[in-house]
Design an enzyme around this catalytic site. Structure first.
Site, PDB file in Angstrom:
ATOM      1  N   GLU A  59       0.843  -1.185   0.000  1.00  0.00           N
ATOM      2  CA  GLU A  59       0.000   0.000   0.000  1.00  0.00           C
ATOM      3  C   GLU A  59       0.888   1.249   0.000  1.00  0.00           C
ATOM      4  OE1 GLU A  59      -3.900   1.640   2.468  1.00  0.00           O
ATOM      5  OE2 GLU A  59      -2.381   0.473   3.537  1.00  0.00           O
ATOM      6  N   LYS A 132     -10.136   0.833  -2.022  1.00  0.00           N
ATOM      7  CA  LYS A 132     -10.233   0.456  -0.613  1.00  0.00           C
ATOM      8  C   LYS A 132     -11.593   0.828  -0.035  1.00  0.00           C
ATOM      9  CE  LYS A 132      -7.564   0.883   3.691  1.00  0.00           C
ATOM     10  NZ  LYS A 132      -6.365   1.523   4.291  1.00  0.00           N
ATOM     11  N   CYS A 172      -5.078  -3.546   3.355  1.00  0.00           N
ATOM     12  CA  CYS A 172      -4.758  -3.149   4.729  1.00  0.00           C
ATOM     13  C   CYS A 172      -5.928  -3.327   5.702  1.00  0.00           C
ATOM     14  CB  CYS A 172      -4.246  -1.715   4.735  1.00  0.00           C
ATOM     15  SG  CYS A 172      -3.276  -1.279   6.208  1.00  0.00           S
TER      16      CYS A 172
END
Length: 288
Positions: A59, A132, A172
């Site tokens: 990321e 995301k 994440c």
């Protein structure tokens, strides 16, 4: 009860000519995009030199800015920009599938960006994009993160068919939400670019990565940021490749580097046949 040796014999890895290598790239990115791209180039080549055909970047690989505005300033339009050109070039040059960590992409909301994971095939063509969905929010006194202030969330689970099987994408903080992985439906490999903080990572990273592999009987390629950044942030690192039984095949605790390991489709298939947990789910499957 069977002892551990008997269990290991029962689930021993079968020989498979279709096995292939995957790589998780770990970086300690800074505020300079050119410097980060040069480091990513070096690490991608290292992964390829070790035989990887699927490479996952972390990321924010192109920038860990001094503040949130730095990411907004380099946000790219779809199909345009130096970072996307770099990813396409690397995939085409090395004839690999490249999961481009995340890069800042323009958003509809003023003053915000999309934290996007782009996938490029061996021709250098973009074949998938995942934005995301879950935005990190942490308030521990002096350590505070509020991604929602500058990031517009995505709203779609993404799985792409690849030469390596069904490849699911997550980023994440998504790791804490098992429903997104269930929505991938019988995914073979999960690519997980991350920049976990040291505070949360040392407590939860390994157990969550292994849990997502076990629950979905899938390989997880978890590529993280790992070290001290110029902006004062410390990321947890411990990039790892985990097999469908939850075994960590290899990991890199800190610093820039590459973890390369073999994925064995026959082993994954044997586990799913022996323990058909995916077919035992009682709740209706999520729709993509």
């Amino acid at each position: 009860m069977q002892d551990n040796h008997a269990i290991r014999r029962q689930f021993s890895t079968p020989v498979n000519a279709d096995a292939f290598k995957v790589a998780a790239v770990q970086m300690v990115s800074g505020p300079s995009v050119p410097d980060n791209l040069n480091e990513a180039r070096r690490l991608i080549k290292t992964a390829v030199d070790h035989g990887a055909g699927l490479v996952v970047l972390p990321e924010y690989f192109p920038i860990m800015g001094l503040n949130d505005a730095d990411k907004l300033a380099i946000s790219e339009q779809p199909g345009k920009g130096v970072i996307q050109e770099f990813l396409g070039e690397m995939a085409h040059t090395y004839k690999i599938w490249l999961v481009g960590g995340t890069i800042p992409m323009v958003a509809d909301s003023p003053g915000k960006m999309r934290n996007a994971c782009l996938v490029f095939d061996e021709r250098g063509k973009q074949v998938a994009r995942y934005d995301k969905m879950h935005l990190f929010n942490l308030d521990l006194g002096k350590e505070q993160y509020h991604e929602g202030r500058t990031i517009e969330p995505g709203d779609r689970v993404v799985v792409v068919d690849s030469p390596f099987g069904r490849l699911g994408l997550a980023i994440c903080y998504d790791l804490r939400f098992p429903e997104i992985f269930r929505a991938m439906q019988d995914v073979d490999i999960i690519a997980l670019p991350s920049a976990f903080t040291e505070t949360t990572g040392k407590a939860h990273w390994e157990v969550l990565v292994r849990a997502r592999a076990i629950e979905n009987l899938a390989y997880v390629v978890a590529a993280g940021q790992g070290g001290f950044h110029i902006n004062g942030r410390e990321t947890h690192g411990n990039s790892m490749i985990v097999d469908p039984w939850g075994k960590i095949l290899d990991r890199l605790p800190h610093g820039s580097g590459v973890v390369v390991e073999e994925v064995n489709p026959a082993y994954r298939a044997s586990l799913r046949a022996s323990l058909p947990a995916l077919s035992h789910r009682k709740f209706a499957p999520y729709l993509i």
